[in-house]
Scaffold this active site. Structure first.
Site, PDB file in Angstrom:
ATOM      1  N   ARG A  26      25.440  18.931  31.789  1.00 16.14           N
ATOM      2  CA  ARG A  26      26.316  20.007  31.286  1.00 16.14           C
ATOM      3  C   ARG A  26      26.796  19.716  29.871  1.00 16.14           C
ATOM      4  NH1 ARG A  26      31.028  20.041  35.102  1.00 16.14           N
ATOM      5  NH2 ARG A  26      30.502  17.848  35.053  1.00 16.14           N
ATOM      6  N   ASN A  44      28.378  23.001  37.395  1.00 16.11           N
ATOM      7  CA  ASN A  44      27.724  22.434  38.567  1.00 16.11           C
ATOM      8  C   ASN A  44      27.927  23.371  39.743  1.00 16.11           C
ATOM      9  OD1 ASN A  44      26.891  20.106  37.263  1.00 16.11           O
ATOM     10  ND2 ASN A  44      28.554  18.852  38.035  1.00 16.11           N
TER      11      ASN A  44
END
Length: 101
Positions: A26, A44
């Site tokens: 990320r 996520n």
């Protein structure tokens, strides 16, 4: 943003599967998106995958995927794009963010 620039915007939702959690995926995505002037977000998912919405010019989005792959060249992880779907652009969106649920 000029009208022709708004018309050139593309937004897509991307679903990544594989080794995408616990490897900085990320944050790497955010760094690359900001570098390219893209907007959107990444988060996520509970099933171990990662979901992203990415917005910018088609060329910048294409560059994003190349840079993401290159970022893991020396630290190979096993991931793939499970699904990518174009969606409507979001007006006046702020910088690309990491959502923490």
């Amino acid at each position: 943003m000029a009208e022709e620039d708004r018309k050139a915007l593309r937004r897509c939702t991307v679903h990544f599967v594989g080794q995408v959690q616990g490897v900085g995926f990320r944050w790497t995505s955010r760094r690359i998106a900001l570098e390219l002037g893209l907007t959107g977000w990444v988060r996520n998912e509970w099933d171990g995958s990662v979901r992203m919405e990415l917005q910018g010019t088609p060329d910048a989005i294409s560059s994003f995927f190349g840079k993401l792959q290159n970022a893991y060249r020396d630290f190979p992880i096993d991931y793939r794009i499970d699904d990518i779907v174009d969606i409507a652009p979001v007006e006046d969106e702020g910088p690309f963010t990491v959502k923490l649920r």
